[in-house]
Structures are given as structure tokens and as C-alpha cells.
Enzyme design. Structure first.
Site, PDB file in Angstrom:
ATOM      1  CG  ASN A 148     106.957 107.696  29.216  1.00 37.02           C
ATOM      2  OD1 ASN A 148     105.930 106.790  28.990  1.00 37.02           O
ATOM      3  ND2 ASN A 148     106.619 109.010  28.776  1.00 37.02           N
ATOM      4  N   PRO A 159     102.897 111.886  31.372  1.00 32.90           N
ATOM      5  CG  PRO A 159     100.937 112.589  32.010  1.00 32.90           C
ATOM      6  CD  PRO A 159     102.217 113.108  31.497  1.00 32.90           C
ATOM      7  CB  CYS A 160     103.566 106.688  30.508  1.00 33.44           C
ATOM      8  SG  CYS A 160     102.953 105.719  31.959  1.00 33.44           S
ATOM      9  CD  GLN A 161      98.195 107.466  31.550  1.00 32.45           C
ATOM     10  OE1 GLN A 161      98.985 108.296  31.091  1.00 32.45           O
ATOM     11  NE2 GLN A 161      97.564 107.729  32.918  1.00 32.45           N
TER      12      GLN A 161
END
Length: 346
Positions: free
Chosen positions: A117, A78-80
Site C-alpha cells: 500500500n 485499494p489505497c485511495q
């Protein structure tokens, strides 16, 4: 060649789709998002996705997986926390999920791995995350290369920049695929899909495919799914109608700017160019001709998901699944290159 791989943080399966097309078999996939796992399992050759927290994969379980002789591990943690759009907080716990990815690679010891990513990962904390990824995997015996790729360079009708890290064993230096000598426009991608201007969901094609991309997306699919309109207010539609093909609200007089105070201006697709990056809603980005946002199916087309790939869950969830995915055609270009290098080596 052994072709079994694992997809970590698989989402709805864009990466998997591309790797399957290149001849790999996804043995197991994992994600914590139930809707995405349901979509994955209903659209892939085998329903191998699990809705689990990656931390639950203990050594005992990984020992069982290792018996399958896994050749590769792929995934996009997850890249948030990395996103240039987000807060870019180095302590965001999501930033450290790549450590779980690394733990599993260390235990399984595949021939290759792929991490995808947002490009913001490269500059966050002055490149500390990038350097750590390279150092950790290098110590595990992988030759690590990375590059920012634009999906539009690989047959996807969308300008989408993402960084890919590829690690290969045996001192093998991975070379990223060459850019294609053509690009697909939003018009070429979407023009065969039925109009939604009347506000009615469409489930059948009204026109034949007119170009190779449309034919690739449609294949022999007789039913059209996920092609539902979004209801806009008359005021919103009125503003959209004033924006020309490829234009934005900034092209209008200043009185319109204040109506919707977005950091990202209302924009209309350019029919002669590629789409902006498909996000999790596309709430401020409109069809090149019609006065509405794209349908889930149109976003899926812009991401290069074929029309027989059906998205499940609420419409909001479907948009998010599409926006978070790796474009399958970009995944295929990378997977094909990896497969060729592995085949040459063997």
C-alpha cells in the site's frame, strides 16, 4: 514446496508477475476492474483472474479454494483513502477493504501473506490502521513485519515508495531483501525506444538494446505495443521545450507558472536519475528529451513491466493500469526472499 498463491485486488498483475518469476503459481486472482482483469488474463501463464467483488467470496467458495492448499495470499487493497495525495478520510469505505483481505487469510490460513500500500497508510489516524493490521494478523498466528521500500533500490528506474506488510507463520521473522548496489536511470530504461516526436505510433524497434535493463525488458519481443504519442497543443509543447533535462516549470520566469496552475509543477525527467513515481496519467511529467508525456509503454518500462506485457482498454485505462500496479521487479525481490525462507524452513 507447495507454490500456489492467491492475488487479491490484483489489478493488471504486477505483483503476480513478480511472484510467478520467483516460482509461485497464481491459482486465482480477483479484481473489480474489467479492463485490468482482461489485461491480467492475456499476460499471465494462466487466465485465472476473475472480475468479481471480493465480498462475493463466501465461506462455501473459500472452502473450495482451501482444498488447493494455498501457501500464500498477496495483494494491495485499494489505497485511495490512505494516499497522502488524497483526502485521507478515515471513514473512506476503501480503507476497510483490508478487512475482507483479513477475512480471506483467516479462512484460508496460508503460510504467508503480503499487503502492499501507499506509505500514507502508516500515519493515517495516528497509525490506527497500521496497528490494526498488525494486531489482527498477529491474532491469526502470523509474525508481521513491515517496511517502506523504494522501487529504485531493487532495479526499477523509478522512485516509488510503498509500504509492504509481510506475515509468516511458525514464528518465522521475514527479513526484507537487501538493496541492490546499482540503480537504473530513465535514460537507461527508455533510450532504445523509438522517438514519438513526429506524433506517429511506433510498433517496431529502431535500435538494438544497449544495456542489461533494456535487454531484460525486450527479451525477444519483435513487436512494440502501447507506444502511442499524446497530442499536446503548440503552447504546451513550447513551454515543455524551455524546461531542461531534470528541470521544472519553476525554473522558468513567473509568467509561465500561471499558464498551467497545477499543484505539481510541470517537470521533465532527469535522464541521469530515476523517474518520479509513475501515477495514473503522468500528465505533468515529460520525457527527458522530447516535448511530450511518456507513452504507456514508457511508463510500463519505468514500472519494470517487460515489453511483451500488453495493456488493453482505452489509453486512459492503460495509463491507470500501469500507474496502479506494483513494479514486477520489486515484487520479484520480495517473492524471491519469501521463497528462500519457506524453502529453508522445509
Amino acid at each position: 514446496m507447495n507454490n500456489k498463491i492467491i492475488d487479491l485486488f490484483c489489478g493488471c498483475g504486477g505483483l503476480s508477475k513478480g511472484f510467478e518469476k520467483a516460482g509461485f503459481e497464481v491459482k486465482i486472482a480477483i479484481d473489480m476492474w474489467e479492463d485490468a482483469v482482461i489485461t491480467y488474463n492475456r499476460n499471465h501463464k494462466k487466465p485465472v483472474a476473475q472480475c468479481h467483488d471480493i465480498h462475493t467470496w463466501d465461506d462455501k467458495y473459500l472452502d473450495e479454494i482451501k482444498k488447493e492448499s494455498i501457501v500464500g495470499i498477496i495483494g494491495g487493497p485499494p489505497c485511495q483513502g490512505y494516499s497522502t495525495v488524497g483526502t485521507r478520510n478515515i471513514n473512506d469505505p476503501r480503507n476497510h477493504l483490508y478487512l475482507e483481505y483479513c477475512r480471506i487469510v483467516e479462512k484460508i490460513q496460508p503460510e504467508f501473506f503480503v499487503i502492499e500500500n501507499v506509505k500514507g497508510l502508516l500515519t493515517l489516524a495516528n497509525g490506527a490502521f497500521k496497528d490494526d493490521i498488525i494486531n489482527r494478523f498477529s491474532k491469526l498466528g502470523y509474525n508481521v513485519t513491515y517496511q517502506i521500500l523504494n522501487a529504485a533500490d531493487y532495479g526499477v528506474p523509478q522512485n516509488r515508495y510503498r509500504v509492504f506488510f509481510v506475515g509468516m507463520k511458525n514464528s518465522h521473522q521475514f527479513k526484507f531483501p537487501e538493496k541492490f548496489n546499482y540503480k537504473i536511470t530513465t535514460y537507461e530504461a527508455l533510450s532504445d525506444l523509438p522517438s514519438l516526436e513526429d506524433g506517429i505510433t511506433k510498433t517496431t524497434y529502431l535500435y538494438p538494446a544497449t544495456n542489461p535493463y533494456q535487454k531484460k525488458m525486450r527479451q525477444k519481443q519483435p513487436i512494440l505495443s502501447n507506444h502511442e504519442p499524446t497530442n499536446h497543443t503548440d503552447a504546451t509543447k513550447n513551454i515543455i521545450s524551455k524546461i531542461a533535462d531534470g528541470g521544472s516549470i519553476k525554473d522558468l520566469s513567473e509568467e509561465y507558472w500561471e499558464i498551467r496552475k497545477y499543484n505539481k509543477a510541470f517537470q521533465r525527467m532527469n535522464s541521469k536519475s530515476q523517474s518520479n513515481t509513475v501515477d495514473t496519467g503522468h500528465r505533468n511529467y515529460f520525457h527527458y528529451k522530447e516535448n511530450r508525456i511518456p507513452s504507456v509503454r514508457e511508463n510500463a518500462r519505468l514500472q519494470s513491466f517487460p515489453d511483451d506485457f500488453v495493456f488493453y482498454g482505452s489509453k486512459t485505462s492503460q495509463y491507470k493500469q500501469v500507474g496502479n500496479a506494483v513494479p514486477p521487479l520489486l515484487a520479484y525481490a520480495i517473492a524471491k526472499q519469501i521463497k528462500e525462507e519457506l524453502d529453508n524452513e522445509s
